[in-house]
Design a protein around this motif. Sequence first.
Motif, PDB file in Angstrom:
ATOM      1  N   LEU A   1      31.846   7.747  18.603  1.00 30.12           N
ATOM      2  CA  LEU A   1      31.672   9.185  18.712  1.00 30.12           C
ATOM      3  C   LEU A   1      31.666   9.737  17.299  1.00 30.12           C
ATOM      4  CD1 LEU A   1      31.510  11.823  20.286  1.00 30.12           C
ATOM      5  CD2 LEU A   1      33.992  11.816  20.465  1.00 30.12           C
TER       6      LEU A   1
ATOM      7  N   MET B   1      31.328  12.933  15.040  1.00 33.59           N
ATOM      8  CA  MET B   1      31.383  14.392  15.090  1.00 33.59           C
ATOM      9  C   MET B   1      31.231  14.969  13.698  1.00 33.59           C
ATOM     10  SD  MET B   1      34.221  15.295  17.943  1.00 33.59           S
ATOM     11  CE  MET B   1      33.807  17.034  17.863  1.00 33.59           C
TER      12      MET B   1
ATOM     13  N   SER C   1      27.044  16.401  17.254  1.00 30.81           N
ATOM     14  CA  SER C   1      27.918  15.361  17.781  1.00 30.81           C
ATOM     15  C   SER C   1      27.036  14.316  18.439  1.00 30.81           C
ATOM     16  CB  SER C   1      28.885  15.938  18.803  1.00 30.81           C
ATOM     17  OG  SER C   1      29.805  16.766  18.146  1.00 30.81           O
ATOM     18  N   ARG C   2      27.375  13.057  18.187  1.00 27.85           N
ATOM     19  CA  ARG C   2      26.587  11.958  18.759  1.00 27.85           C
ATOM     20  C   ARG C   2      27.522  10.973  19.425  1.00 27.85           C
ATOM     21  NH1 ARG C   2      25.145  12.302  13.615  1.00 27.85           N
ATOM     22  NH2 ARG C   2      23.098  13.164  13.228  1.00 27.85           N
ATOM     23  N   ALA C   3      27.092  10.449  20.552  1.00 34.99           N
ATOM     24  CA  ALA C   3      27.829   9.366  21.187  1.00 34.99           C
ATOM     25  C   ALA C   3      26.895   8.175  21.307  1.00 34.99           C
ATOM     26  CB  ALA C   3      28.330   9.794  22.558  1.00 34.99           C
TER      27      ALA C   3
ATOM     28  N   ASN D   1      24.037  16.038  20.682  1.00 39.87           N
ATOM     29  CA  ASN D   1      23.999  17.471  20.916  1.00 39.87           C
ATOM     30  C   ASN D   1      23.415  18.098  19.653  1.00 39.87           C
ATOM     31  OD1 ASN D   1      24.439  20.126  21.387  1.00 39.87           O
ATOM     32  ND2 ASN D   1      26.653  20.022  21.209  1.00 39.87           N
TER      33      ASN D   1
ATOM     34  N   GLY E   1      29.672  21.777  20.601  1.00 35.29           N
ATOM     35  CA  GLY E   1      30.592  20.642  20.474  1.00 35.29           C
ATOM     36  C   GLY E   1      30.662  20.126  19.056  1.00 35.29           C
ATOM     37  N   ALA E   2      30.452  21.008  18.095  1.00 35.34           N
ATOM     38  CA  ALA E   2      30.340  20.558  16.701  1.00 35.34           C
ATOM     39  C   ALA E   2      31.464  21.129  15.842  1.00 35.34           C
ATOM     40  CB  ALA E   2      28.986  20.970  16.140  1.00 35.34           C
TER      41      ALA E   2
ATOM     42  N   ARG F   1      33.428  19.327  25.642  1.00 37.55           N
ATOM     43  CA  ARG F   1      31.973  19.238  25.433  1.00 37.55           C
ATOM     44  C   ARG F   1      31.562  17.839  24.966  1.00 37.55           C
ATOM     45  NH1 ARG F   1      29.254  23.048  27.560  1.00 37.55           N
ATOM     46  NH2 ARG F   1      27.589  22.690  26.078  1.00 37.55           N
ATOM     47  N   VAL F   2      32.291  17.290  24.004  1.00 39.20           N
ATOM     48  CA  VAL F   2      31.843  15.994  23.465  1.00 39.20           C
ATOM     49  C   VAL F   2      32.166  14.850  24.419  1.00 39.20           C
ATOM     50  CG1 VAL F   2      31.850  16.690  21.050  1.00 39.20           C
ATOM     51  CG2 VAL F   2      33.874  15.636  21.990  1.00 39.20           C
TER      52      VAL F   2
ATOM     53  N   LEU G   1      29.293  14.097  26.449  1.00 35.34           N
ATOM     54  CA  LEU G   1      28.330  13.216  25.765  1.00 35.34           C
ATOM     55  C   LEU G   1      28.769  11.756  25.889  1.00 35.34           C
ATOM     56  CD1 LEU G   1      27.584  14.819  22.255  1.00 35.34           C
ATOM     57  CD2 LEU G   1      26.065  14.714  24.220  1.00 35.34           C
TER      58      LEU G   1
END
Lengths: 277, 279
Positions: free
Chosen positions: A100, A102, A107-109, A124, A130-131, A198-199, A202
């Motif tokens: 994850l 951030m 944000s990336r998963a 996102n 979610g940032a 939010r994250v 993801l």
Amino acid sequence: MDLVLGVDVGTRMTRAVLLDDRGQILARASRETGARLELAADKVLEAAAALAGVRAHEIGYVASTGYGRFRVPFRQIQITEMTCHAVGARHLFPGTRTVLDMGAMNSRAMRVAESGRVLAFRMNDRCASGAGRFIERVARALEIELDQVGEMSLRAQNPQPISSICAVLAESEVINHVTAGKAPEDILCGTHHSIAERVIALVRQVGAQPEITLTGGVAKNVGLVRALEDRLGIRLNVSSDSEYAGALGAALLGLQRWQRLRESSTTRLDRLRESGN
Amino acid sequence: MLVGGVDVGSTTTKAALLDENKRVRALAIVDTGANVVRAAERAFQEALKLAGVEAWDVAFTVGTGYGRYRVPFGDLQVTEISCHAKGACFLFPKTRTILDMGGQDTKAIRVNELAEVKDFCMNDKCAAGTGRFLAAAAQVLGLELEELGRVAAESSRPLKITNVCTVFVEQEIMMHLARGCRVEDVVAGVHLAIAGRSVALLRRVGLEEEITFTGGVARNAGMVRALEERLQRRLNVAPESQHIGAIGAALFAWERAAHAQAKKLSGDSARPGAGGGGA
């Protein structure tokens, strides 16, 4: 000495990791990105070189990543953030199956295979809900320094829910909480939980599996880490190098590529020599 | 007889006083701030002062806006959707579609020829396409909100803004400026981006002529121009666009007051002496 630099030009911070030819970290450096990306890249290059006690021109290979990766004038190669964070996270925590990342804006998963290959990826990138910027804005509204936000939120007694998804509209909500006499600790804790929710959406979308490693600048925020762990019900891998995972991944991939290039050129030389003999 | 309307918005609170002929006697506006009740009282007092009357001269008062239930002297609460429809149709009787752009949300409303709301759509989850988007852009550019329209008018080549999220647009604006883009082209691009979002909202309720633009953002000439360009139609914009919600509320108050008076009169004549306490 054969040195490789990884440069991660992010939306808020630009970071660099300098490696020797065995992949050992010699130096880390970070600066605010600002609006002139080339300048930020230059600054972290100089800072990392100075910390390692080497000259910038002694660095043999540079790999860039991050949203400004194409704006690093001295790069040999640019690599996507997704790949770099996956490689960096697995280097820090070899048991990583989910990453994850951030950052300030995105944000990336990612779910990664045992081999390190990225199997699933969600990001996102349309909305700051979610940032890290969400936290920055709340901190600004509360007039609290960003680096104190994490510790402070751990002291919350009565977390205040933040219902706005939008980072901009949340600011007004925070101001309403403040005027209603709510404690800043409680507002911050509520903010962290809102972002965590939010994250985690993801993370679930990529079919998360443990171990989960957190990377990116937001990993420094202990309050957010706590909120994520509370909601996920598991511990996360976080280290002081989490924020450098992107730059580290770029440097490691750069080192691999550089070694391959040199091997192939030496084999070509050998072949030339053989045929010459 | 006087009637009042108070529109408690997220950013500003507006009050309107109308007389028995539905003529606007006073319009007032104050910042809402954190104390919604105080804001409603301040706006109302200011309107009373402007009209040179006292609170007891006002027969009926309607509250509207997100803080309508916190108007202590409100006799009735009506949604801002109905009030904007009422106010817009009063000022422009041929109105069929209304775009209301406020500080924190944007609404598209479709009405019939009787000014009744037939459909509406609202963006209140996200600051994209709202007044907040403009305020954020103005801040990054170091401009006052009031200057934006004038600055946008100087643009010859508006920039395309690709992001939707207000936070991301701030970053995008910084990058454009760093690359040496002209401020007026950035501002014009921001207006067109918001206009694009609003037009999408309008299409969802069904676009019917005439279109009336209400809310605080309607004072921004740049926004009016950007919307007209995107829609390829003219918009109705009243000088009192920011007060349309409050005027609509006052019109509802007028109906109630007139109804009560008529009932009282008919009661008085039909059953002399039986009226007593009245309606």
